[in-house]
Design a protein around this motif. Sequence first.
Motif, PDB file in Angstrom:
ATOM      1  N   THR A   1     -11.846   9.830  27.052  1.00 58.19           N
ATOM      2  CA  THR A   1     -10.509  10.154  27.587  1.00 58.19           C
ATOM      3  C   THR A   1     -10.401  11.609  28.011  1.00 58.19           C
ATOM      4  O   THR A   1      -9.480  11.970  28.754  1.00 58.19           O
ATOM      5  CB  THR A   1      -9.430   9.847  26.534  1.00 58.19           C
ATOM      6  OG1 THR A   1      -9.713  10.597  25.339  1.00 58.19           O
ATOM      7  CG2 THR A   1      -9.405   8.365  26.195  1.00 58.19           C
ATOM      8  N   LEU A   2     -11.320  12.448  27.539  1.00 59.18           N
ATOM      9  CA  LEU A   2     -11.310  13.844  27.974  1.00 59.18           C
ATOM     10  C   LEU A   2     -11.617  13.975  29.459  1.00 59.18           C
ATOM     11  O   LEU A   2     -11.216  14.956  30.104  1.00 59.18           O
ATOM     12  CB  LEU A   2     -12.337  14.657  27.177  1.00 59.18           C
ATOM     13  CG  LEU A   2     -11.995  14.965  25.714  1.00 59.18           C
ATOM     14  CD1 LEU A   2     -13.194  15.581  25.022  1.00 59.18           C
ATOM     15  CD2 LEU A   2     -10.800  15.900  25.638  1.00 59.18           C
ATOM     16  N   MET A   3     -12.322  13.004  30.001  1.00 58.16           N
ATOM     17  CA  MET A   3     -12.714  13.068  31.409  1.00 58.16           C
ATOM     18  C   MET A   3     -11.686  12.438  32.337  1.00 58.16           C
ATOM     19  O   MET A   3     -11.883  12.409  33.552  1.00 58.16           O
ATOM     20  CB  MET A   3     -14.069  12.374  31.593  1.00 58.16           C
ATOM     21  CG  MET A   3     -15.212  13.087  30.878  1.00 58.16           C
ATOM     22  SD  MET A   3     -16.792  12.226  31.037  1.00 58.16           S
ATOM     23  CE  MET A   3     -16.555  10.892  29.851  1.00 58.16           C
ATOM     24  N   VAL A   4     -10.590  11.920  31.776  1.00 56.19           N
ATOM     25  CA  VAL A   4      -9.543  11.307  32.593  1.00 56.19           C
ATOM     26  C   VAL A   4      -8.537  12.385  32.992  1.00 56.19           C
ATOM     27  O   VAL A   4      -7.947  13.021  32.116  1.00 56.19           O
ATOM     28  CB  VAL A   4      -8.831  10.173  31.832  1.00 56.19           C
ATOM     29  CG1 VAL A   4      -7.733   9.559  32.695  1.00 56.19           C
ATOM     30  CG2 VAL A   4      -9.824   9.111  31.393  1.00 56.19           C
ATOM     31  N   PRO A   5      -8.314  12.641  34.281  1.00 58.91           N
ATOM     32  CA  PRO A   5      -7.334  13.652  34.703  1.00 58.91           C
ATOM     33  C   PRO A   5      -5.919  13.292  34.236  1.00 58.91           C
ATOM     34  O   PRO A   5      -5.553  12.118  34.157  1.00 58.91           O
ATOM     35  CB  PRO A   5      -7.432  13.632  36.233  1.00 58.91           C
ATOM     36  CG  PRO A   5      -8.748  12.995  36.529  1.00 58.91           C
ATOM     37  CD  PRO A   5      -9.008  12.023  35.427  1.00 58.91           C
ATOM     38  N   ALA A   6      -5.145  14.321  33.925  1.00 55.43           N
ATOM     39  CA  ALA A   6      -3.776  14.087  33.447  1.00 55.43           C
ATOM     40  C   ALA A   6      -2.918  13.400  34.493  1.00 55.43           C
ATOM     41  O   ALA A   6      -2.024  12.615  34.161  1.00 55.43           O
ATOM     42  CB  ALA A   6      -3.149  15.419  33.037  1.00 55.43           C
ATOM     43  N   SER A   7      -3.198  13.661  35.786  1.00 52.26           N
ATOM     44  CA  SER A   7      -2.398  13.049  36.849  1.00 52.26           C
ATOM     45  C   SER A   7      -2.559  11.537  36.890  1.00 52.26           C
ATOM     46  O   SER A   7      -1.652  10.823  37.326  1.00 52.26           O
ATOM     47  CB  SER A   7      -2.780  13.648  38.205  1.00 52.26           C
ATOM     48  OG  SER A   7      -4.164  13.482  38.446  1.00 52.26           O
TER      49      SER A   7
END
Length: 477
Positions: free
Chosen positions: A316-322
């Motif tokens: 989930t660290l690699m998922v952009p916040a947008s």
Amino acid sequence: MTDVIKFFTRRQGKKKASLTDWISYGFLFLGFLIIFLPVLWLVMNSVKSQFLLQKYDTNFLPMDYERIARATTYGPDGKDILIMKDLEPWVMFWKNLSDDERAEKDVVNYIKNFSGNEYYALRSHFGLVSVMAKDLILSQNLPDWLIKYPSMFPSAKKEYDPQAIVDSLVDEDARLLSEYLGLKPYKPNGFTAQILVSMMDPQTGELVEYSVSRINPTKDTVNARLVSNPKGGITKLPQNEIIINKNLKPSWINYTDPLTKKALKSFDAVRCLNNSVFVTIVATLITLLINSMAAFALSKYRFNGQVIFFVIILATLMVPASVLIVGIFKMVTMTGLSGSLWGVIIPGAATPTGVFMLRQYMLTIPDELLEAARMDAASEWTIYWRIIFPLALPAIAVLGILSIIWRWNDLILPMIAVSTTKAAYTIQLCLLDFNGEYLAREHYALAMTVVSLVPTTLVFVFLQKYITTGIASTGMK
């Protein structure tokens, strides 16, 4: 202070500084400029007046210019440009004054000291045209539809003939009503503050005054208009020959007006700060509790799928916040948290960064301590709360400090959860209130941005030793 001096005068055991010393201090100075110079620039711009910001002033200090007014009027003789000197300072700042400050000024009697186009320009600048025109319509018993005429649709205006009424009035009243109704040849008069500069006339040697819109330090010349002959057109002056009168004048109202609700009635700085404090404290406590419990399970228990769970959390660290905005919005809406501060707190309660950091630190805690506690009949909660949590305090302190910084500066979650509820705005969301479409308030926005930086700066300055200690210890065995 002596420790600071001793630190900055360290050498490699030699009396003279070596090449390594110069390189080290060079990198230190470069890092200082890269990190702190933008912050210092922001702070200095926050005490600049709106006039300086609109003129794109690039001076580091808030050096205010000597000002002069340039007005543009329209009438039967066409367009007229005039320069007005020796006006009261509050006349220049009229649009930036609060309603209470405007009420203290007797502008009606003030403009009586002027005549001709200067009078008409100031009348429009103070917004007296509509007030005086409505009084004229009522006192002369003119048709009531004249008051509504400026706001009518073009199709509705065709049913009336205001020009016939204007022609029946005396010249001054006809001009006032024409300006209010927007009848040709009258247009809205212009009034703006400009910079007063001077330059020696190469032929006569006399000091000549000019009016300048703005000064661009990247250009060799500036566009100026002669004060004594404003209709003479634009003149290009060499920038290295002009004389500019400047004085140090910090604009402290950039801070006082928003904090006292004078800048914008909808902006309540105290309420916004209280909301941010509540969100930051509660969210940080929840984050520390959930992340530490998850890290405890991933570091001290062995169960099927343990590695898979850990990999998913790290992924989930690699998922952009947008990418998460739509999902968070649906979650907040479906759970009824929309418009509540809990809608800002709950979605970010668990962070993959915090779980990873605490897990790596808890791996350094000997398992023998847990086995000994279990032999003494300690429950799993007791082991977590009385053994693991206290021993992991360095890493927990780091996560707490980072969580405070993250939550205080967060804008995405407040925009998703409480954008429709003004009473629940955090300080970062409240700053958007200064982005007006027709009225610029950059000076207030910059000042309140500096105010919003103070809490996180203090947290970082006074607790930075816990950050370095906790991060240095994380993952070490």
